[in-house]
Design a protein around this motif. Structure first.
Motif, mmCIF file in Angstrom:
data_model
loop_
_atom_site.group_PDB
_atom_site.id
_atom_site.type_symbol
_atom_site.label_atom_id
_atom_site.label_comp_id
_atom_site.label_asym_id
_atom_site.label_seq_id
_atom_site.Cartn_x
_atom_site.Cartn_y
_atom_site.Cartn_z
ATOM 1 N N THR A 257 0.852 -1.190 0.000
ATOM 2 C CA THR A 257 0.000 0.000 0.000
ATOM 3 C C THR A 257 0.887 1.238 0.000
ATOM 4 N N GLN A 258 0.370 2.342 -0.523
ATOM 5 C CA GLN A 258 1.165 3.567 -0.624
ATOM 6 C C GLN A 258 0.598 4.730 0.195
ATOM 7 N N ASN A 259 -0.706 4.819 0.339
ATOM 8 C CA ASN A 259 -1.333 5.991 0.949
ATOM 9 C C ASN A 259 -1.574 5.782 2.444
ATOM 10 N N THR A 260 -1.080 6.716 3.248
ATOM 11 C CA THR A 260 -1.096 6.535 4.700
ATOM 12 C C THR A 260 -1.649 7.765 5.404
ATOM 13 N N VAL A 261 -2.425 7.541 6.460
ATOM 14 C CA VAL A 261 -2.838 8.614 7.354
ATOM 15 C C VAL A 261 -2.029 8.473 8.647
ATOM 16 N N PHE A 284 10.254 8.143 -0.186
ATOM 17 C CA PHE A 284 11.354 7.488 -0.882
ATOM 18 C C PHE A 284 10.916 6.150 -1.471
ATOM 19 N N GLU A 285 9.989 5.493 -0.786
ATOM 20 C CA GLU A 285 9.477 4.200 -1.251
ATOM 21 C C GLU A 285 8.275 4.363 -2.180
ATOM 22 N N ASN A 286 8.057 5.601 -2.661
ATOM 23 C CA ASN A 286 6.960 5.911 -3.589
ATOM 24 C C ASN A 286 5.576 5.861 -2.946
ATOM 25 N N GLY A 287 5.529 6.074 -1.632
ATOM 26 C CA GLY A 287 4.258 6.210 -0.945
ATOM 27 C C GLY A 287 3.978 7.671 -0.663
ATOM 28 N N GLN A 288 2.870 7.950 0.028
ATOM 29 C CA GLN A 288 2.552 9.337 0.362
ATOM 30 C C GLN A 288 1.660 9.408 1.594
ATOM 31 N N ILE A 289 1.747 10.547 2.293
ATOM 32 C CA ILE A 289 0.885 10.829 3.427
ATOM 33 C C ILE A 289 -0.336 11.582 2.910
ATOM 34 N N VAL A 290 -1.525 11.035 3.147
ATOM 35 C CA VAL A 290 -2.739 11.671 2.646
ATOM 36 C C VAL A 290 -3.500 12.418 3.743
ATOM 37 N N GLY A 291 -3.025 12.309 4.995
ATOM 38 C CA GLY A 291 -3.672 13.022 6.082
ATOM 39 C C GLY A 291 -2.850 12.945 7.350
ATOM 40 N N GLU A 292 -2.883 14.005 8.149
ATOM 41 C CA GLU A 292 -2.196 14.040 9.441
ATOM 42 C C GLU A 292 -3.167 14.520 10.508
ATOM 43 N N TYR A 293 -3.186 13.843 11.657
ATOM 44 C CA TYR A 293 -4.073 14.219 12.750
ATOM 45 C C TYR A 293 -3.277 14.281 14.049
ATOM 46 N N ASP A 294 -3.467 15.390 14.766
ATOM 47 C CA ASP A 294 -2.732 15.660 15.996
ATOM 48 C C ASP A 294 -3.505 15.088 17.185
#
Length: 470
Positions: A257-261, A284-294
């Motif tokens: 999987t690539q998309n991470t929250v 670097f591994e061709n993934g991405q952050i799609v959301g960040e929650y504090d």
């Protein structure tokens, strides 16, 4: 840096063990929830015999003349009073009796070994613990320190000179930690410091140690910036870059999987550092952050997860510090195993097993140590015999820190000599995880280990942390 939670039974109580034997984990008592014989279930108010139980700003350093932790027995109290009077001979049988009643009390074992030294020549290292704010973590760190001291002294000491341990409480508070560091710097007999616990606290103390030329080795502080604070600052725990790399690679290569929250605590150096390292490696591994929650801002986990999935999230990165473990576990519950979860070492905790339950099954965590790595089985077996149960990675990393000091003191038992020995490219020591080496920055030269949650009976919750087999 995670926060533990004990149960009433001896085998179900020290924070989560990294000693993974036979596919599971179990526990020894740590002293913050259900009480065992001779232990109190909560920290008592500060008293003359326990001045460090609250964050009063007073620096109390003890080699046996006062209690730092809240774990006590009448014999231990009598021993402390005897040591305060310089009567080491009277203290020894009292401490031995106290350990018969509470054999998993590392403070008592340290004071016993110190009393056996008495007024003889010794080398002193200090251990800084969060006694008043995280009693479980304090016990975990003390167990590793006590075990190493006992083994070193039983073997004849460092070139014939026994090792003395001073205990000091900083309550994991950066301001108090700076005061603690200065107090230790002002004691010339202290040749090194094991500590501190949290990354924020270690960073505050490190500036004092660096300026004064006293080596600090943190067993638990993983925030990457710590390495930039000077050449007297080391750690036996792998840094957040190692953790972030292990988690990101597992997500992309194994989970595919690539998309991470990401859920983290913006107020924590540790949590921010781990988030940054994980994010960098994921990209670097061709993934991405799609959301960040504090997690420190009072989020609604159900709403956050729904939003994240609408943004295409395929996995959750749970990167809290110990103070935000509870809201992090609310995310686990709200997720209900819909998305795979990756987590840092603060989640490696008895509370996680107890609270997450079935919703935590399959979660992947990166931790610094497990018993099946390197020298782990030998250390784990010795710890089990000494403490009556398995120990966790914090205990192993504290043990390693003391072993590093032993190896350095053998070469040159001065503050400058200790630093020079550890900083040498050829330096190595043997610890709970095998050979200990450092890179030029002072970081541990070691990769993180991956574990997962699976059904099991070692922890008493119905679930255990076990080595991950991809």
């Amino acid at each position: 840096m995670a926060q533990g939670k004990e149960t009433a039974a001896l085998v179900l109580s020290l924070a989560i063990t990294g000693a993974i034997v036979g596919g599971g984990v179990w526990w020894v008592m740590s002293g913050s929830k259900s009480s065992g014989p001779g232990e109190t279930g909560s920290n008592p108010p500060a008293t003359d015999s326990n001045p460090a139980a609250t964050n009063s700003g007073t620096v109390a350093i003890s080699t046996g003349d006062r209690l730092i932790t809240s774990v006590t027995t009448p014999d231990k109290q009598a021993a402390v009073a005897a040591i305060a009077q310089g009567d080491f001979a009277a203290a020894i049988p009292r401490l031995e009796a106290s350990l018969q009643a509470t054999p998993n009390d590392p403070e008592a074992l340290i004071y016993l070994n110190n009393a056996r030294i008495g007024t003889d020549a010794s080398y002193t290292v200090a251990i800084a613990i969060p006694a008043g704010t995280n009693a479980d973590a304090a016990q975990e760190l003390l167990r590793g320190t006590a075990q190493a001291q006992a083994e070193i002294n039983q073997a004849g000491g460092v070139n014939g000179t026994r090792l003395k341990v001073a205990i000091v409480n900083d309550n994991n508070d950066p301001t108090l930690a700076s005061q603690v560091a200065q107090a230790l710097v002002d004691r010339p007999e202290v040749l090194g410091v094991v500590g501190h616990f949290g990354s924020d606290t270690s960073a505050a103390a490190a500036q004092v140690y660096q300026a004064a030329g006293l080596v600090m080795i943190s067993p638990t502080s993983t925030a990457t910036p710590l390495a930039s604070l000077g050449n007297f600052i080391f750690r036996t725990v792998p840094n957040d870059a190692a953790t972030g790399k292990a988690l990101a690679r597992y997500q992309v290569e194994q989970l595919q999987t690539q998309n991470t929250v990401v859920f983290y605590n913006s107020q924590s150096d540790y949590s921010n550092s781990l988030k940054q390292e994980f994010s960098n490696e994921l990209v670097f591994e061709n993934g991405q952050i799609v959301g960040e929650y504090d997690l420190s801002s009072g989020i609604d986990p159900v709403q956050a997860l729904n939003e994240a999935q609408q943004q295409g999230a395929q996995a959750i990165a749970l990167l809290p510090n110990s103070e935000t473990l509870d809201p992090a576990l609310q995310v686990v519950q709200a997720n209900g195993r819909r998305l795979p979860i990756l987590a840092g070492d603060s989640v490696y905790n008895f509370t996680t097993l107890e609270t997450a339950g079935a919703n935590g099954v399959g979660m992947t965590l990166a931790v610094p140590w497990q018993s099946q790595q390197g020298n782990g089985e030998t250390f784990a077996a010795a710890a089990r015999e000494l403490w009556g149960g398995d120990v966790n990675w914090r205990t192993a990393m504290a043990y390693d820190a003391v072993q590093v000091f032993q190896a350095a003191l053998q070469q040159n038992p001065t503050r400058a000599g200790v630093q020079s020995a550890i900083a040498a490219q050829s330096f190595q020591a043997t610890g709970a995880s095998g050979t200990i080496r450092f890179v030029q920055s002072g970081d541990r030269n070691q990769a993180a280990q991956l574990v997962t949650i699976a059904p099991g009976n070692r922890s008493g919750t119905g679930y255990d942390f076990v080595p991950l087999t991809p």
